[in-house]
Scaffold this motif. Structure first.
Motif, PDB file in Angstrom:
ATOM      1  N   SER A   1      -7.774   6.100   4.382  1.00  0.00           N
ATOM      2  CA  SER A   1      -8.526   5.825   3.152  1.00  0.00           C
ATOM      3  C   SER A   1      -8.003   6.703   2.017  1.00  0.00           C
ATOM      4  N   PHE A   2      -8.201   6.199   0.793  1.00  0.00           N
ATOM      5  CA  PHE A   2      -7.881   6.971  -0.405  1.00  0.00           C
ATOM      6  C   PHE A   2      -9.054   6.863  -1.370  1.00  0.00           C
ATOM      7  N   GLN A   3      -9.170   7.858  -2.240  1.00  0.00           N
ATOM      8  CA  GLN A   3     -10.214   7.851  -3.262  1.00  0.00           C
ATOM      9  C   GLN A   3      -9.637   8.469  -4.537  1.00  0.00           C
TER      10      GLN A   3
ATOM     11  N   ALA B   1     -15.943   8.492  -8.753  1.00  0.00           N
ATOM     12  CA  ALA B   1     -14.872   8.192  -7.805  1.00  0.00           C
ATOM     13  C   ALA B   1     -14.819   6.707  -7.530  1.00  0.00           C
ATOM     14  N   VAL B   2     -13.624   6.224  -7.163  1.00  0.00           N
ATOM     15  CA  VAL B   2     -13.447   4.849  -6.706  1.00  0.00           C
ATOM     16  C   VAL B   2     -12.741   4.922  -5.363  1.00  0.00           C
ATOM     17  N   LEU B   3     -13.222   4.112  -4.412  1.00  0.00           N
ATOM     18  CA  LEU B   3     -12.800   4.251  -3.019  1.00  0.00           C
ATOM     19  C   LEU B   3     -11.936   3.076  -2.569  1.00  0.00           C
ATOM     20  N   PHE B   4     -10.827   3.391  -1.912  1.00  0.00           N
ATOM     21  CA  PHE B   4     -10.014   2.409  -1.195  1.00  0.00           C
ATOM     22  C   PHE B   4     -10.229   2.722   0.289  1.00  0.00           C
ATOM     23  N   ASN B   5     -11.247   2.094   0.871  1.00  0.00           N
ATOM     24  CA  ASN B   5     -11.778   2.548   2.150  1.00  0.00           C
ATOM     25  C   ASN B   5     -10.835   2.259   3.316  1.00  0.00           C
ATOM     26  N   TYR B   6     -10.601   0.967   3.605  1.00  0.00           N
ATOM     27  CA  TYR B   6      -9.691   0.638   4.716  1.00  0.00           C
ATOM     28  C   TYR B   6      -8.365   0.175   4.130  1.00  0.00           C
ATOM     29  N   PHE B   7      -7.622   1.140   3.578  1.00  0.00           N
ATOM     30  CA  PHE B   7      -6.368   0.834   2.888  1.00  0.00           C
ATOM     31  C   PHE B   7      -5.319   0.281   3.856  1.00  0.00           C
ATOM     32  N   ILE B   8      -5.128   0.961   4.999  1.00  0.00           N
ATOM     33  CA  ILE B   8      -4.175   0.488   5.999  1.00  0.00           C
ATOM     34  C   ILE B   8      -4.572   1.083   7.345  1.00  0.00           C
ATOM     35  N   LEU B   9      -4.421   0.304   8.401  1.00  0.00           N
ATOM     36  CA  LEU B   9      -4.662   0.816   9.746  1.00  0.00           C
ATOM     37  C   LEU B   9      -3.612   1.865  10.090  1.00  0.00           C
ATOM     38  N   ARG B  10      -4.049   2.966  10.694  1.00  0.00           N
ATOM     39  CA  ARG B  10      -3.070   3.979  11.096  1.00  0.00           C
ATOM     40  C   ARG B  10      -2.039   3.401  12.060  1.00  0.00           C
TER      41      ARG B  10
END
Length: 363
Positions: free
Chosen positions: A73-75, A116-125
């Motif tokens: 995730s990124f924020q 803040a703005v959230l990119f929660n499930y950006f990419i699966l590890r």
């Protein structure tokens, strides 16, 4: 009668402009950072300036919360809440520094009420780790494009004489009606036309469309793939942990991106269950929409239950709304008199913990 040729007129205009910028964040030593930082914890980038404001990118190597621990995730964070609107595009860069379309997300946000703005499930590890195109030498890179809408401002326009103003035909304006996409999708759900999957929930059947559900929820995508590859039951998927009215509201949101109209009693029954469903099916916007609606029902009679629920389901906005109500000593006194201190202590121990922490900050 036209004005004389020598009349000079002043003029001004109100402008709305934008300013854009980019920040490239390289994650070096990916596996070491992943093993060192727990789920829900993050590491921040250096601050960068766009539109007159400083921003930072928070990197969550094991997900924003334990519910999304298999994702990265990124924020994007502001230092404080400010009345500004901005658009953010976060993209994964390949080894050539080119954005990967399938891992590019755009979000617009108004920072009046949050920071803040959230990119929660950006990419699966697992997806990142098995692709040398993205992860090489234990490093990968993302880029954040920020466009800030600056506050409107008035400026003088050069004065002209009436004789120098050219005449021009009036502009042609084409009236574009509002989007009716959600209306068509709602009709598709209501009629069940061309449906290819049926859900059985609490003895009731719901027809739906695999592609719509897969596009809206990664958990539904995996569930439907598993059902399709297994023996199945003639295209019938059973959901055993929801009531029919809750699942109907969930489906409606997936097709229309909006919650159903509900009376107070219905909302109190459905919204908490939808929060749980949103967490289960990884639908962050639905969770936030329900949390925002629940904030409307916070009062001295409900605040103890709401605060306990917010702590259990990680609803930070709802929790802050409850604590805001308890800022008033009069409200706190009413709650203790109504619920009873002993009942509060036994039934909602986390509520008292939050209140003690809040009081400690004020001391």
């Amino acid at each position: 009668m036209p004005p004389p040729d020598n009349v000079v007129r002043s003029a001004s205009a109100i402008f709305s402009s934008t300013e854009s910028g980019q920040h490239v964040l390289k994650i070096e030593g990916y596996s070491r950072i992943r093993d060192a930082v727990a789920s829900g914890s993050s590491v921040r980038s250096r601050p960068f300036l766009v539109g007159g404001y400083y921003w930072q990118i928070s990197y969550f190597p094991n997900g924003y919360t334990p519910y999304w621990s298999e994702y990265i995730s990124f924020q994007v964070v502001r230092d404080y809440c400010v009345d500004v609107r901005a658009q953010f595009t976060l993209c994964l860069l390949d080894q050539a520094g080119v954005p990967v379309p399938s891992y590019t997300s755009t979000v617009s946000n108004d920072f009046r009420n949050n920071r803040a703005v959230l990119f929660n499930y950006f990419i699966l590890r697992s997806t990142l780790e098995r692709s040398s195109e993205y992860l090489k030498n234990d490093c990968f890179t993302v880029r954040c494009d920020v466009t800030v809408t600056k506050p409107p401002e008035a400026k003088d326009v050069v004065a002209v004489t009436t004789s120098s103003i050219p005449t021009a035909p009036p502009p042609i304006v084409v009236a574009v009606p509002p989007s009716d996409l959600t209306r068509h999708l709602a009709s598709l759900l209501a009629t069940g036309e061309d449906s290819d999957v049926t859900f059985e929930v609490d003895g009731k059947m719901f027809k739906a469309h695999r592609n719509v559900l897969a596009a809206r929820s990664p958990v539904f995508r995996a569930l439907l793939k598993e059902e399709q590859s297994g023996d199945g039951d003639g295209g019938v998927v059973r959901i055993d942990d929801m009531e029919a009215q809750d699942f109907e509201a969930l489906l409606g949101y997936m097709y229309t991106d909006s919650l159903p109209d509900m009376k107070v009693g219905e909302a109190a029954a459905v919204l908490p269950d939808l929060v749980a469903a949103a967490n289960k099916y990884k639908m962050e916007r639905l969770r936030l929409a329900c949390e925002n609606k629940l904030c409307e029902y916070v009062n001295v009679r409900t605040v103890a239950v709401m605060l306990a629920f917010a702590g259990e389901h990680h609803c930070h906005g709802l929790k802050n709304r409850c604590l805001q109500l308890l800022d008033d000593p009069g409200n706190l006194k009413v709650i203790v008199q109504t619920e009873g201190l002993e009942h509060l202590t036994k039934t909602y121990p986390l509520v008292l913990k939050d209140l003690i922490a809040k009081l400690a900050i004020k001391l």
